[in-house]
Design a protein around this motif. Structure first.
Motif, PDB file in Angstrom:
ATOM      1  N   UNK A  63      37.918  39.308   5.627  1.00 29.22           N
ATOM      2  CA  UNK A  63      38.536  39.964   6.785  1.00 29.22           C
ATOM      3  C   UNK A  63      37.529  40.094   7.928  1.00 29.22           C
ATOM      4  N   UNK A  64      36.268  40.459   7.592  1.00 28.78           N
ATOM      5  CA  UNK A  64      35.224  40.522   8.627  1.00 28.78           C
ATOM      6  C   UNK A  64      35.060  39.169   9.303  1.00 28.78           C
ATOM      7  N   UNK A  65      34.998  38.109   8.492  1.00 24.56           N
ATOM      8  CA  UNK A  65      34.830  36.754   9.034  1.00 24.56           C
ATOM      9  C   UNK A  65      35.990  36.350   9.919  1.00 24.56           C
ATOM     10  N   UNK A  69      36.205  35.665  14.400  1.00 18.86           N
ATOM     11  CA  UNK A  69      36.770  34.521  15.118  1.00 18.86           C
ATOM     12  C   UNK A  69      38.021  34.884  15.909  1.00 18.86           C
ATOM     13  N   UNK A  70      38.862  35.755  15.349  1.00 13.41           N
ATOM     14  CA  UNK A  70      40.158  36.040  15.966  1.00 13.41           C
ATOM     15  C   UNK A  70      40.127  37.166  16.984  1.00 13.41           C
ATOM     16  N   UNK A  71      39.272  38.159  16.746  1.00 15.18           N
ATOM     17  CA  UNK A  71      39.225  39.348  17.613  1.00 15.18           C
ATOM     18  C   UNK A  71      40.616  39.963  17.762  1.00 15.18           C
ATOM     19  N   UNK A  72      41.300  40.131  16.620  1.00 14.32           N
ATOM     20  CA  UNK A  72      42.672  40.620  16.597  1.00 14.32           C
ATOM     21  C   UNK A  72      42.704  42.142  16.400  1.00 14.32           C
ATOM     22  N   UNK A  75      44.186  43.177  12.928  1.00 13.05           N
ATOM     23  CA  UNK A  75      43.221  42.932  11.860  1.00 13.05           C
ATOM     24  C   UNK A  75      42.117  43.994  11.882  1.00 13.05           C
ATOM     25  N   UNK A  76      41.752  44.407  13.073  1.00 15.78           N
ATOM     26  CA  UNK A  76      40.749  45.458  13.223  1.00 15.78           C
ATOM     27  C   UNK A  76      41.217  46.762  12.571  1.00 15.78           C
ATOM     28  N   UNK A  77      42.499  47.069  12.728  1.00 20.07           N
ATOM     29  CA  UNK A  77      43.074  48.276  12.111  1.00 20.07           C
ATOM     30  C   UNK A  77      43.037  48.158  10.591  1.00 20.07           C
TER      31      UNK A  77
END
Length: 152
Positions: A63-65, A69-72, A75-77
């Motif tokens: 998830x970190x990786x 790349x995505x800066x979503x 996903x951060x949540x």
């Protein structure tokens, strides 16, 4: 005035005294058993939670990786919620910083780079993977690249 009976000295029955001492010992043994059981349960919880977390950490790493790349935002949540579950169970992140002195107790050197700067000896060049610990117990050391002074 009413007469009071003279009190007779009470005789101690050896069987009663034996039973009393056995009861006291049995109660102490039971108390010790309860304490041992609580300690063993706590240790078992500690070990089993670490086992589960060790299996989940590679997923968190993915998830970190992906987030790098995505800066979503979503996903951060998810990552923050995942980390919060770990923090709630007493886990802490081991996040060394670049130029920090290498600590073999909490870090694992996965690569060594030779350098000429004396002040850079045994310092961290890069963190490849964050580590985790629970209390003083290292669940996974941080994986780092370490600088070493080149011997000419």
């Amino acid at each position: 005035m009413p007469k009071t009976k003279a009190s007779k000295p009470t005789q101690v029955n050896p069987e009663v005294e034996l039973l009393k001492s056995q009861l006291v010992r049995a109660l102490a043994d039971y108390d010790n058993l309860q304490k041992r059981t609580e300690k063993m349960t706590s240790e078992l919880y500690f070990i089993s939670s670490q086992r589960v977390i060790k299996r989940l950490l590679p997923i968190l790493d993915m998830l970190y990786g992906a987030q790098e790349h995505l800066k979503d935002g979503g996903l951060s949540i998810v990552i923050k919620e995942f980390e919060q579950v770990l923090y709630d169970d007493g886990f802490e992140k081991i996040e060394p910083k670049s130029d920090e002195i290498f600590n073999e107790l909490t870090m694992e050197a996965i690569e060594v780079l030779e350098t000429a700067g004396q002040d850079l000896d045994n310092t961290i060049e890069k963190v490849s993977l964050v580590g985790w610990k629970q209390g003083e117990q290292i669940v996974r050391p941080a994986k780092v690249v370490v600088r070493k002074v080149a011997n000419d």
